[in-house]
Scaffold this active site. Structure first.
Site, PDB file in Angstrom:
ATOM      1  N   SER A 126      36.612   6.654  26.697  1.00  0.00           N
ATOM      2  CA  SER A 126      35.468   7.204  25.983  1.00  0.00           C
ATOM      3  C   SER A 126      36.010   8.249  25.025  1.00  0.00           C
ATOM      4  O   SER A 126      37.124   8.765  25.214  1.00  0.00           O
ATOM      5  CB  SER A 126      34.500   7.859  26.983  1.00  0.00           C
ATOM      6  OG  SER A 126      33.536   8.660  26.321  1.00  0.00           O
TER       7      SER A 126
ATOM      8  N   TYR B 133      32.368  13.199  34.799  1.00  0.00           N
ATOM      9  CA  TYR B 133      32.636  11.994  34.013  1.00  0.00           C
ATOM     10  C   TYR B 133      33.749  12.248  32.996  1.00  0.00           C
ATOM     11  O   TYR B 133      34.677  11.443  32.855  1.00  0.00           O
ATOM     12  CB  TYR B 133      31.364  11.547  33.298  1.00  0.00           C
ATOM     13  CG  TYR B 133      31.554  10.352  32.402  1.00  0.00           C
ATOM     14  CD1 TYR B 133      31.604   9.065  32.935  1.00  0.00           C
ATOM     15  CD2 TYR B 133      31.686  10.494  31.021  1.00  0.00           C
ATOM     16  CE1 TYR B 133      31.783   7.961  32.117  1.00  0.00           C
ATOM     17  CE2 TYR B 133      31.862   9.395  30.199  1.00  0.00           C
ATOM     18  CZ  TYR B 133      31.913   8.127  30.750  1.00  0.00           C
ATOM     19  OH  TYR B 133      32.098   7.040  29.931  1.00  0.00           O
TER      20      TYR B 133
END
Length: 271
Positions: free
Chosen positions: A133, A146
């Site tokens: 990401s 995360y």
């Protein structure tokens, strides 16, 4: 059964980015096996075979890889897509919750990678594509678990790529930004919420909800993954979509103080 087509194994392939990726790889000529925890009642996309897999289980990971090799004779591409999001301030996430998220997002990638590497080395080549990401290179308040898991995947992947390259195997990273999926609604919510953070968390939730609505179509990410799987001269990192490209460039080029201020502004934080 063996196949003359290259074989791709995609985790978390029953929805969102994973499902689009499985379809795109099938369209690109791959024999595709997509996985999910419970797939028996689901209809896979055309050209895709579904297989049950829980990336949080050692036995499930090794069994799934062995089944694919037994059935198709090889694995040429592994796409480690399965993952879970997180929300809440760090003080609101218990250590047990952090362990659960890391068990899926980080150890799940490691389990699957360790299971396929012997087969890829023995066949003289292969690619492991880890879905990271832009939050693997940038911070995001109220998503620290995360973010930490994606930072871990970045370091793990780059280090491993150096180890296995001489054996014909590459480990690559794909970095999406916000994507139109159910990521935010499926994210792990704080299990020890504190009133102190309630207002900031509400602001964050609204920001993420809008960002997901305005995000890239999963097909954009899938196209990038197919590129990573098929490039004759693969790169270590692939950004997926215009926002991801902008964030990646800003992280490299924008002065640290300016970048910090932009993070606080985007996250609706004072100062």
């Amino acid at each position: 059964m063996t196949t003359t087509r290259p074989v791709a194994l995609v985790t978390g392939a029953t929805s969102g980015i994973g499902k689009e990726t499985a379809s795109a790889l099938a369209a690109a000529g791959f024999e595709v096996i997509g996985t999910g925890r419970k797939t028996s009642q689901l209809t896979p996309p055309d050209g895709v075979t579904y297989l049950d897999l829980d990336v949080a289980s050692d036995d499930s990971a090794t069994t799934a890889v062995a089944e694919v090799v037994d059935r198709f004779g090889r694995i040429d591409v592994l796409v480690n897509n399965a993952g879970i999001g997180s929300a809440g301030a760090v003080e609101e996430n218990s250590v047990a919750q952090a362990q659960r998220i890391f068990n899926i997002n980080v150890l799940g990638v490691m389990r699957m990678t360790k299971a396929v590497l012997p087969h890829m080395r023995s066949q003289g080549g292969g690619r492991v594509i880890n879905i990271s990401s832009v939050l693997g290179i940038a911070p995001q308040p109220f998503m620290a678990l995360y973010v930490a898991s994606k930072h871990a995947i970045e370091g793990y992947s780059e280090s491993l790529d150096h180890e296995v390259r001489e054996h014909g195997v590459r480990v690559l990273l794909v970095q999406p930004a916000y994507t139109k999926t159910s990521f935010d609604t499926n994210a792990a919510q704080p299990d020890t919420p504190l009133p102190l953070y309630a207002e900031r968390r509400r602001d964050f939730d609204a920001m993420i909800e809008q960002a997901m609505k305005d995000g890239d179509d999963p097909a954009v990410v899938a196209k990038t993954i197919v590129t990573a799987a098929t490039d004759k001269k693969p790169k270590l990192r692939y950004t997926a979509g215009p926002l991801a490209s902008r964030v990646s460039a800003a992280r490299r080029l924008v002065p640290a103080g300016t970048f910090d201020k932009q993070i606080r502004k985007t996250s609706h934080l004072p100062g």
